[in-house]
Design a protein around this motif. Structure first.
Motif, PDB file in Angstrom:
ATOM      1  N   ILE A 221       4.223   5.721  -2.733  1.00 31.42           N
ATOM      2  CA  ILE A 221       5.181   6.639  -2.092  1.00 31.42           C
ATOM      3  C   ILE A 221       6.613   6.148  -2.300  1.00 31.42           C
ATOM      4  O   ILE A 221       7.533   6.944  -2.485  1.00 31.42           O
ATOM      5  CB  ILE A 221       4.898   6.752  -0.570  1.00 31.42           C
ATOM      6  CG1 ILE A 221       3.444   7.112  -0.305  1.00 31.42           C
ATOM      7  CG2 ILE A 221       5.825   7.746   0.110  1.00 31.42           C
ATOM      8  CD1 ILE A 221       2.972   6.790   1.116  1.00 31.42           C
TER       9      ILE A 221
ATOM     10  N   SER B  81       5.280  10.132   5.247  1.00 32.86           N
ATOM     11  CA  SER B  81       4.204   9.671   4.356  1.00 32.86           C
ATOM     12  C   SER B  81       4.087   8.154   4.417  1.00 32.86           C
ATOM     13  O   SER B  81       2.970   7.608   4.449  1.00 32.86           O
ATOM     14  CB  SER B  81       4.479  10.094   2.907  1.00 32.86           C
ATOM     15  OG  SER B  81       4.521  11.496   2.826  1.00 32.86           O
ATOM     16  N   CYS B  82       5.207   7.449   4.428  1.00 33.21           N
ATOM     17  CA  CYS B  82       5.165   5.978   4.544  1.00 33.21           C
ATOM     18  C   CYS B  82       4.475   5.576   5.849  1.00 33.21           C
ATOM     19  O   CYS B  82       3.608   4.690   5.862  1.00 33.21           O
ATOM     20  CB  CYS B  82       6.579   5.391   4.548  1.00 33.21           C
ATOM     21  SG  CYS B  82       7.373   5.406   2.940  1.00 33.21           S
TER      22      CYS B  82
ATOM     23  N   SER C  32       2.015   9.001  13.979  1.00 39.85           N
ATOM     24  CA  SER C  32       2.977   8.397  13.063  1.00 39.85           C
ATOM     25  C   SER C  32       4.024   9.452  12.748  1.00 39.85           C
ATOM     26  O   SER C  32       3.687  10.490  12.180  1.00 39.85           O
ATOM     27  CB  SER C  32       2.291   7.993  11.760  1.00 39.85           C
ATOM     28  OG  SER C  32       1.112   7.269  12.024  1.00 39.85           O
TER      29      SER C  32
ATOM     30  N   GLU D 118       2.339   7.189   7.681  1.00 35.97           N
ATOM     31  CA  GLU D 118       0.892   7.452   7.687  1.00 35.97           C
ATOM     32  C   GLU D 118       0.168   6.411   6.841  1.00 35.97           C
ATOM     33  O   GLU D 118      -0.950   6.010   7.154  1.00 35.97           O
ATOM     34  CB  GLU D 118       0.613   8.890   7.240  1.00 35.97           C
ATOM     35  CG  GLU D 118       1.030   9.851   8.349  1.00 35.97           C
ATOM     36  CD  GLU D 118       0.676  11.317   8.111  1.00 35.97           C
ATOM     37  OE1 GLU D 118      -0.033  11.620   7.132  1.00 35.97           O
ATOM     38  OE2 GLU D 118       1.117  12.144   8.932  1.00 35.97           O
ATOM     39  N   SER D 119       0.833   5.963   5.776  1.00 40.33           N
ATOM     40  CA  SER D 119       0.251   4.885   4.972  1.00 40.33           C
ATOM     41  C   SER D 119       0.184   3.581   5.791  1.00 40.33           C
ATOM     42  O   SER D 119      -0.833   2.894   5.806  1.00 40.33           O
ATOM     43  CB  SER D 119       1.084   4.690   3.699  1.00 40.33           C
ATOM     44  OG  SER D 119       0.813   3.454   3.118  1.00 40.33           O
TER      45      SER D 119
ATOM     46  N   ASN E 157      -2.636   3.808   8.316  1.00 43.25           N
ATOM     47  CA  ASN E 157      -3.943   3.702   7.682  1.00 43.25           C
ATOM     48  C   ASN E 157      -4.264   2.240   7.348  1.00 43.25           C
ATOM     49  O   ASN E 157      -5.341   1.732   7.670  1.00 43.25           O
ATOM     50  CB  ASN E 157      -3.923   4.580   6.421  1.00 43.25           C
ATOM     51  CG  ASN E 157      -5.288   4.734   5.839  1.00 43.25           C
ATOM     52  OD1 ASN E 157      -6.272   4.734   6.575  1.00 43.25           O
ATOM     53  ND2 ASN E 157      -5.347   4.847   4.516  1.00 43.25           N
ATOM     54  N   THR E 158      -3.294   1.570   6.731  1.00 44.13           N
ATOM     55  CA  THR E 158      -3.500   0.159   6.373  1.00 44.13           C
ATOM     56  C   THR E 158      -3.721  -0.675   7.636  1.00 44.13           C
ATOM     57  O   THR E 158      -4.637  -1.507   7.707  1.00 44.13           O
ATOM     58  CB  THR E 158      -2.260  -0.380   5.614  1.00 44.13           C
ATOM     59  OG1 THR E 158      -2.016   0.456   4.500  1.00 44.13           O
ATOM     60  CG2 THR E 158      -2.451  -1.809   5.178  1.00 44.13           C
TER      61      THR E 158
ATOM     62  N   ASN F 277       0.813  -1.220   0.000  1.00 49.76           N
ATOM     63  CA  ASN F 277       0.000   0.000   0.000  1.00 49.76           C
ATOM     64  C   ASN F 277       0.850   1.275   0.000  1.00 49.76           C
ATOM     65  O   ASN F 277       0.368   2.331  -0.374  1.00 49.76           O
ATOM     66  CB  ASN F 277      -0.956   0.015   1.196  1.00 49.76           C
ATOM     67  CG  ASN F 277      -2.066  -1.006   1.043  1.00 49.76           C
ATOM     68  OD1 ASN F 277      -2.057  -1.790   0.085  1.00 49.76           O
ATOM     69  ND2 ASN F 277      -3.004  -1.031   1.969  1.00 49.76           N
ATOM     70  N   ALA F 278       2.113   1.143   0.446  1.00 49.43           N
ATOM     71  CA  ALA F 278       2.989   2.332   0.453  1.00 49.43           C
ATOM     72  C   ALA F 278       3.722   2.487  -0.879  1.00 49.43           C
ATOM     73  O   ALA F 278       4.472   3.445  -1.063  1.00 49.43           O
ATOM     74  CB  ALA F 278       3.991   2.234   1.601  1.00 49.43           C
TER      75      ALA F 278
END
Ligand code: MEV
Length: 436
Positions: A147, A193-194, A222, A196-197, A200-201, A143-144
């Motif tokens: 990014i 950003s990673c 995060s 936060e991904s 979220n996942t 999912n990352a």
């Protein structure tokens, strides 16, 4: 009398200044003049600076100096330094010249791993959480991908993600602890950003996972860590003890003995270690700032590293073995030479070009060398002449400016203080005598 204001950020720059001067200054005209005299006449350049942060009202200048003659791994560098403290650049230049004649500095990057964490709360059993983590871990990477794709193409990316049980520190507290390779970027945005991904996942996919007895995973935050003990660089100098023969007032052996005692004291005595390391950071921060890097991040990480064994201690170390004096530093430095301010601030671009457009690893070595050189210069003064002689000589110009000395007065007084001790009183007296 201070007052609050709402919608300040939406005001134009000149309206912001109007509000500031009318709220805080008795002489509004003078305050406005001071603010405006630091505006750049090049409007585009000024706009660039205005847009670095919010609510810019003017620019705050620091001198950009250079310390030439740094021989690092057999390459010569002139190091740019942005700093206000009068003696720092002179001290760095002196240390560079001293070691230029003795083989220069050697530096190596030991590791470049950076760290980020997703902090979360979970109240079920650890084994079930661990099973969910193992199940979802590949998905965190997948999912990352949007990014990480570009970074991976260049050879970096996410190195690993681990689940850490912190339940013993705070009930129900766990982490996703991730490691990254961000190559020439400092990587803060990439890492955040990673993370936060991942968060979220990790939070959303639990809905589709039947075996987790308590689906309530609560993400707290995060964020990358500025503690980077595995993003480590080492710099050192060494020479025969007998080659440390610059000062006629002290023998090389006596100098080395005192120097090593000074380092040992900083290794065991936190009061001294803080000042000792402050001297190291004089060199480090100045180069970090000139190259557009985040000196607060570097400071926080370096001081945490200096306390890693439970007591705040020296960042530098020294030894003598078989007649060879060795002085070295090992510090964590997360730096970037692409991204952030590096491509944006004209003086940062210029500084990086002066350093031959270094990779992040090369910049780590240059910065570590600047810290070591600064510490060498400070310890050399402290253990021989005392620090004030050099400091006050460099501070002379500040005192002269404080008393609005003319160019001619400066020439006379600088000459006078070549052979007289500089103290604040002595300078004031000399100015008064001259003007009488
Ligand atoms: C001053 O900015 C830095 C020093 O105090 C460092 C030291 O004491 O080692 C001179």
């Amino acid at each position: 009398m201070s007052k609050s204001i709402s919608g300040f950020s939406k005001l134009s720059k000149s309206k912001k200044i109007d509000w500031i001067v009318s709220t805080y200054f008795s002489n509004r005209k003078e305050a406005k003049t001071v603010l405006k005299q630091y505006w750049n006449t090049n409007e585009k350049l000024q706009q660039l600076h205005d847009e670095f942060i919010e609510n810019t009202i003017t620019n705050f200048y620091l001198p950009l100096g250079v310390a030439p003659n740094f021989l690092i791994n057999k390459h010569l560098f002139t190091i740019p330094m942005a700093i206000e403290e009068s003696s720092v650049v002179a001290a760095a230049s002196k240390a560079a010249k001293f070691w230029l004649d003795r083989g220069g500095f050697k530096a190596e990057v030991i590791s470049t791993k950076k760290i980020g964490q997703v902090h979360f709360m979970y109240s079920g059993g650890f084994d079930t959480l661990k099973a969910y983590f193992n199940h979802i871990k590949p998905q965190l990477f997948v999912n990352a991908k949007p990014i990480t794709k570009n970074m991976e193409n260049r050879g970096g990316g996410i190195l690993d993600i681990e689940l850490i049980d912190k339940n013993h520190d705070i009930p129900n507290y766990y982490q996703l602890h991730a490691t990254f390779e961000t190559l020439d970027a400092m990587g803060a945005n990439f890492i955040n950003s990673c993370l936060e991904s991942f968060a979220n996942t990790f939070k959303t996919e639990v809905e589709n996972y039947d075996d987790l007895e308590n689906t309530n995973i609560d993400i707290v935050m995060s964020i990358l860590s500025n503690y980077v003990p595995e993003c480590l660089v080492r710099a050192e100098v060494s020479c025969k003890v007998e080659d440390l023969n610059e000062d006629a007032n002290i023998s090389p052996q006596d100098f080395v003995n005192k120097f090593i005692q000074a380092v040992r004291i900083a290794e065991v005595e936190p009061y001294r270690a803080v000042t000792h390391n402050k001297g190291v950071m004089n060199g480090i921060d100045a180069v970090v700032l000139a190259t557009g890097n985040d000196f607060r991040a570097v400071e926080a990480g370096v001081h945490a590293f200096a306390s890693r064994n439970g007591s705040y201690s020296s960042l530098t170390h020294a030894s003598v073995e078989d007649g060879i004096f060795k002085f070295w530093i090992e510090i964590p430095l997360a730096l970037g030479t692409v991204g952030g301010l590096t491509g944006l601030h004209p003086l940062v671009k210029l500084s990086l070009e002066m350093l031959n457009k270094p990779s992040a690893k090369e910049l780590m070595m240059i910065v570590a060398v600047a810290g070591l050189a600064q510490n060498f210069a400070a310890l050399r003064s402290l253990t021989t002449t005392g620090i004030q002689q050099g400091h006050m000589k460099m501070h002379l110009m500040n005192i002269l400016n404080q008393y609005h000395a003319s160019d001619n007065e400066k020439i006379v007084l600088i000459e006078h203080f070549k052979t007289n001790v500089v103290t604040h009183n002595a300078v004031v007296e000399a100015i008064e005598n001259l003007r009488r």
